[in-house]
Design an enzyme around this catalytic site. Structure first.
Site, PDB file in Angstrom:
ATOM      1  N   ARG A 143       0.841  -1.189   0.000  1.00  0.00           N
ATOM      2  CA  ARG A 143       0.000   0.000   0.000  1.00  0.00           C
ATOM      3  C   ARG A 143       0.880   1.245   0.000  1.00  0.00           C
ATOM      4  O   ARG A 143       1.954   1.247   0.612  1.00  0.00           O
ATOM      5  CB  ARG A 143      -0.901   0.038   1.248  1.00  0.00           C
ATOM      6  CG  ARG A 143      -2.050  -0.937   1.211  1.00  0.00           C
ATOM      7  CD  ARG A 143      -2.845  -0.887   2.497  1.00  0.00           C
ATOM      8  NE  ARG A 143      -3.444   0.407   2.753  1.00  0.00           N
ATOM      9  CZ  ARG A 143      -4.596   0.828   2.221  1.00  0.00           C
ATOM     10  NH1 ARG A 143      -5.261   0.057   1.398  1.00  0.00           N
ATOM     11  NH2 ARG A 143      -5.094   2.010   2.529  1.00  0.00           N
ATOM     12  N   VAL A 144       0.417   2.260  -0.698  1.00  0.00           N
ATOM     13  CA  VAL A 144       1.097   3.548  -0.659  1.00  0.00           C
ATOM     14  C   VAL A 144       0.677   4.267   0.620  1.00  0.00           C
ATOM     15  O   VAL A 144      -0.513   4.395   0.908  1.00  0.00           O
ATOM     16  CB  VAL A 144       0.734   4.398  -1.893  1.00  0.00           C
ATOM     17  CG1 VAL A 144       1.361   5.780  -1.801  1.00  0.00           C
ATOM     18  CG2 VAL A 144       1.179   3.689  -3.168  1.00  0.00           C
ATOM     19  N   HIS A 148      13.203  -1.870  -2.363  1.00  0.00           N
ATOM     20  CA  HIS A 148      12.590  -1.975  -3.692  1.00  0.00           C
ATOM     21  C   HIS A 148      13.508  -2.798  -4.590  1.00  0.00           C
ATOM     22  O   HIS A 148      14.730  -2.610  -4.561  1.00  0.00           O
ATOM     23  CB  HIS A 148      12.388  -0.576  -4.277  1.00  0.00           C
ATOM     24  CG  HIS A 148      11.698  -0.586  -5.603  1.00  0.00           C
ATOM     25  ND1 HIS A 148      10.351  -0.848  -5.732  1.00  0.00           N
ATOM     26  CD2 HIS A 148      12.172  -0.391  -6.865  1.00  0.00           C
ATOM     27  CE1 HIS A 148      10.020  -0.804  -7.011  1.00  0.00           C
ATOM     28  NE2 HIS A 148      11.109  -0.532  -7.723  1.00  0.00           N
ATOM     29  N   ASP A 152       8.606   5.293  -4.116  1.00  0.00           N
ATOM     30  CA  ASP A 152       9.969   4.824  -4.397  1.00  0.00           C
ATOM     31  C   ASP A 152      10.909   5.994  -4.693  1.00  0.00           C
ATOM     32  O   ASP A 152      11.681   5.979  -5.656  1.00  0.00           O
ATOM     33  CB  ASP A 152       9.973   3.829  -5.570  1.00  0.00           C
ATOM     34  CG  ASP A 152       9.155   2.590  -5.278  1.00  0.00           C
ATOM     35  OD1 ASP A 152       9.106   2.179  -4.098  1.00  0.00           O
ATOM     36  OD2 ASP A 152       8.562   2.020  -6.210  1.00  0.00           O
TER      37      ASP A 152
END
Length: 205
Positions: free
Chosen positions: A96-97, A114, A150
């Site tokens: 989730r962001v 990431h 990111d």
């Protein structure tokens, strides 16, 4: 913070939690010191990572996000982390962001990993993006989390060569091996406090 007090980590995950397991194992064997996992949270009630945490005797809580407004869900997660007096938030496959309110609640205290060499290939399916682009190297990045996806200041990166025979599965597996080494190392660097950030650059001090 007194020298005797261990830094308290709050781990957020949505799936199997392999990076969480790598961090927990590093703490257990003493290669990552000065910290403890205080709680593991998930937005998925039956996330395998929660079961893995419970097997290790760690506190776990699930706050299902499906159908819940983002602000309301994040408020619950923030409250849970604060209740456990978390020093550092660790995203380990949390799909989730985070809302701006969440990030402001823990300024410069949220880490993510990431599976690419950021700023290349942000977002989903980073390994496939690298293959489709014809990249000769891939890897992983541990970074601070800010309000863009990111995007935060990079703490460390690990490089993985892309082989001619690679497909998404083989490349992902080799990157994941490096993630499991990089994340505990990055946490140790941050907890040491021996760094500063200047103009998006992470510098040892």
């Amino acid at each position: 913070m007194s020298e005797a007090r261990k830094a308290r980590l709050g781990v957020l995950l949505s799936g199997r939690g392999s990076n969480f397991i790598a961090i927990a194992d590093a703490i257990a064997k003493g290669s990552l010191t000065g910290c403890e996992i205080a709680v593991v949270l998930s937005n998925i009630a039956d996330a395998p990572g929660l079961a893995a945490a419970q097997e290790r005797g760690l506190a776990t809580e699930a706050y299902v996000s499906k159908g819940v407004p983002r602000a309301e869900h994040d408020a619950r997660m923030i409250a849970a982390l604060n209740a456990h007096e978390i020093d550092l938030v660790i995203l380990a496959g949390y799909m989730r962001v985070l809302s701006p309110d969440f990030i402001r609640a823990f300024p410069d205290r949220i880490l993510n990993i990431h599976p690419s060499l950021l700023p290349s290939f942000p977002g989903l399916d980073a390994q496939k993006q690298a293959l489709d682009y014809g990249a000769k190297v891939a890897g992983c990045t541990v970074h601070f989390v800010d309000e863009a996806v990111d995007h935060g200041v990079i703490i460390l990166q690990r490089v993985v060569p892309v082989e001619d025979a690679d497909d998404e599965t083989s490349l992902s597996a080799r990157i994941l091996e490096q993630e499991h080494q990089a994340y505990p190392e990055a946490i140790a660097r941050v907890l040491s406090g021996r760094y500063r950030t200047e103009d998006r650059r992470y510098r040892l001090s």
